[in-house]
Design a protein around this motif. Structure first.
Motif, PDB file in Angstrom:
ATOM      1  N   SER A 187      54.541 -14.035  -8.347  1.00  0.00           N
ATOM      2  CA  SER A 187      55.263 -14.763  -7.303  1.00  0.00           C
ATOM      3  C   SER A 187      54.770 -16.199  -7.187  1.00  0.00           C
ATOM      4  O   SER A 187      55.563 -17.134  -7.037  1.00  0.00           O
ATOM      5  CB  SER A 187      55.105 -14.051  -5.955  1.00  0.00           C
TER       6      SER A 187
ATOM      7  N   GLU B  62      53.512 -22.820   3.780  1.00  0.00           N
ATOM      8  CA  GLU B  62      54.669 -21.978   4.103  1.00  0.00           C
ATOM      9  C   GLU B  62      54.717 -20.766   3.173  1.00  0.00           C
ATOM     10  O   GLU B  62      55.017 -19.646   3.602  1.00  0.00           O
ATOM     11  CB  GLU B  62      55.952 -22.807   3.968  1.00  0.00           C
ATOM     12  N   PHE B  63      54.406 -21.007   1.890  1.00  0.00           N
ATOM     13  CA  PHE B  63      54.432 -19.913   0.922  1.00  0.00           C
ATOM     14  C   PHE B  63      53.374 -18.862   1.251  1.00  0.00           C
ATOM     15  O   PHE B  63      53.627 -17.654   1.206  1.00  0.00           O
ATOM     16  CB  PHE B  63      54.199 -20.472  -0.482  1.00  0.00           C
TER      17      PHE B  63
ATOM     18  N   GLU C 239      52.056 -18.245   4.155  1.00  0.00           N
ATOM     19  CA  GLU C 239      52.446 -17.541   5.371  1.00  0.00           C
ATOM     20  C   GLU C 239      53.381 -16.387   5.024  1.00  0.00           C
ATOM     21  O   GLU C 239      53.299 -15.304   5.593  1.00  0.00           O
ATOM     22  CB  GLU C 239      53.121 -18.505   6.357  1.00  0.00           C
ATOM     23  N   GLU C 240      54.272 -16.617   4.066  1.00  0.00           N
ATOM     24  CA  GLU C 240      55.174 -15.559   3.632  1.00  0.00           C
ATOM     25  C   GLU C 240      54.408 -14.431   2.951  1.00  0.00           C
ATOM     26  O   GLU C 240      54.701 -13.254   3.146  1.00  0.00           O
ATOM     27  CB  GLU C 240      56.234 -16.133   2.665  1.00  0.00           C
TER      28      GLU C 240
ATOM     29  N   ALA D  22      52.738 -12.431   5.637  1.00  0.00           N
ATOM     30  CA  ALA D  22      53.743 -11.633   6.350  1.00  0.00           C
ATOM     31  C   ALA D  22      54.152 -10.418   5.520  1.00  0.00           C
ATOM     32  O   ALA D  22      54.319  -9.309   6.037  1.00  0.00           O
ATOM     33  CB  ALA D  22      54.969 -12.502   6.673  1.00  0.00           C
ATOM     34  N   ARG D  23      54.282 -10.624   4.199  1.00  0.00           N
ATOM     35  CA  ARG D  23      54.650  -9.519   3.310  1.00  0.00           C
ATOM     36  C   ARG D  23      53.560  -8.461   3.283  1.00  0.00           C
ATOM     37  O   ARG D  23      53.830  -7.254   3.327  1.00  0.00           O
ATOM     38  CB  ARG D  23      54.899 -10.071   1.910  1.00  0.00           C
TER      39      ARG D  23
END
Length: 397
Positions: A357, A379-380, A382-383, A386-387
């Motif tokens: 990824s 931002e990446f 943080e994703e 979250a995942r």
């Protein structure tokens, strides 16, 4: 330093540059593209466990870095740091119908692999997971160089000291499995700090009582006070509790006119001892002090610690070799050239979880001719967090 994990690393808090460099050095010593199975039982490599494919505690399994990246991308992965003499299990009999994408043809099992509760995501004598969502105490974890399990510092049975010279730790259980190590510990390891009854005093309590008796004697016999002082100073120098760190680790045994056949026996003859309790911290040079006579070599094999005679077995040696002679340039280094060092390491640290990824994310910027911004990286990540949180929550349902 002894290798450490911090619980704050996994809950979203920033990691330090030193920790990120350590993570990179662990990965750099292993091949990220090719399954290590063909290399047999690799002397030391990064190992991972997949809770998605092998959730049964009765059948633990470990996979190499390449298989963690290619075959188990997006799965619930436990990062086990490194293991010695381990062969990749990916796709063998422990995985049921799951097949390795890189090396499909594997034996049903690797009989020489050793597994512990780490492969089920549990660590320490408390047998708790890492990260522990029920534990609020931010306690670092330290790896034993013998059993390779990880321990909370509060469960080591000793006060954890952190001078720069310290490199390796042996837990109390492993010390007792190879009891001859206690003799070496009395001479070369860091002196223990044991609180008996006074929070600010250590094992010197008995020595202080003896001093009190000596002071009373001095009052009764003032004419011999100088002799008592000399005796007291000599006793302080000979006491293992009074020896300085430099004295404990600095110089080897003085040469004698006769050749010492067994260094362990020579050390034992000196009568120096220490309290056999708690984990033991050693300076990096301690392995060179071990006797390698025939009798001692047999003792190492019997205790299953023969690897202690190998200087290249250490984590530090593995990390240095990985950084000097890596398995090829890390694919993210060139792609993150527009970032400063800390930002580069933040990106590389994410490689532990989702290499594919991250590569896709960066390649998109390269193909579009855009600069990777700090905001985009944050931002990446943080994703990613979250995942991971969604997967963790799903596992508790």
């Amino acid at each position: 330093m002894a290798e450490c994990k911090r619980s704050s690393d996994a809950d979203g808090a920033p990691v330090t540059e030193e920790e990120l460099e350590q993570a990179l050095s662990v990965l750099a010593g292993s091949d990220p593209e090719n399954c290590s199975y063909s290399r047999g039982y690799v002397k030391r490599q990064a190992v991972f466990a997949c809770n998605t494919c092998t959730p049964n505690a009765a059948e633990p399994a470990g996979v190499c870095l390449a298989c963690a990246n290619k075959c188990h991308d997006g799965h619930d992965i436990f990062e086990l740091y490194t293991k010695r003499n381990f062969r990749c299990d990916c796709g063998n009999g422990r995985f049921g119908d799951f097949q390795c994408q890189l090396t499909p043809a594997k034996d049903e099992e690797n009989s020489r692999n050793r597994y512990d509760h780490n492969f089920n995501g549990c660590y320490c004598t408390c047998d708790r997971p890492y990260p522990d969502t029920d534990e609020q105490d931010d306690d670092e974890m330290i790896q034993c160089v013998v059993c390779e399990d990880w321990f909370h510092s509060r469960h080591l049975g000793c006060t954890v000291v952190e001078p720069e010279e310290l490199q390796e730790m042996v837990c109390e259980t492993c010390m007792n499995k190879a009891p001859f190590l206690w003799t070496y510990a009395a001479h070369f390891a860091v002196p223990p700090v044991i609180n008996i009854s006074h929070p600010d005093e250590d094992i010197e309590v008995d020595v202080e009582e003896e001093k009190g008796e000596q002071r009373q004697t001095k009052e009764e016999e003032p004419t011999t006070s100088n002799e008592h002082i000399k005796h007291e100073e000599a006793e302080n120098r000979s006491s293992p509790c009074k020896r300085t760190y430099k004295e404990m680790t600095g110089s080897p045994l003085k040469a004698t006119n006769k050749t010492v056949e067994c260094r362990l026996k020579e050390l034992q003859a000196q009568g120096l001892d220490r309290l056999r309790q708690g984990a033991v911290f050693w300076p990096y040079s301690w392995r060179s002090e071990l006797c390698t006579c025939t009798s001692c070599k047999k003792a190492y094999v019997a205790a299953d610690v023969q690897f202690l005679m190998d200087q290249s077995d250490t984590i530090l040696a593995y990390e240095k070799k990985g950084l000097v002679e890596p398995f090829g340039q890390h694919p993210l280094m060139a792609l993150t050239s527009s970032l400063d060092r800390v930002q580069q390491l933040e990106v590389i640290y994410g490689f532990n979880e989702l290499t594919t990824s991250i590569s896709a994310f960066l390649e998109q910027f390269v193909s579009e001719g855009k600069t990777v911004t700090v905001e985009a990286v944050h931002e990446f990540f943080e994703e990613l967090r979250a995942r991971k949180k969604r997967r963790t929550n799903a596992g508790h349902q």
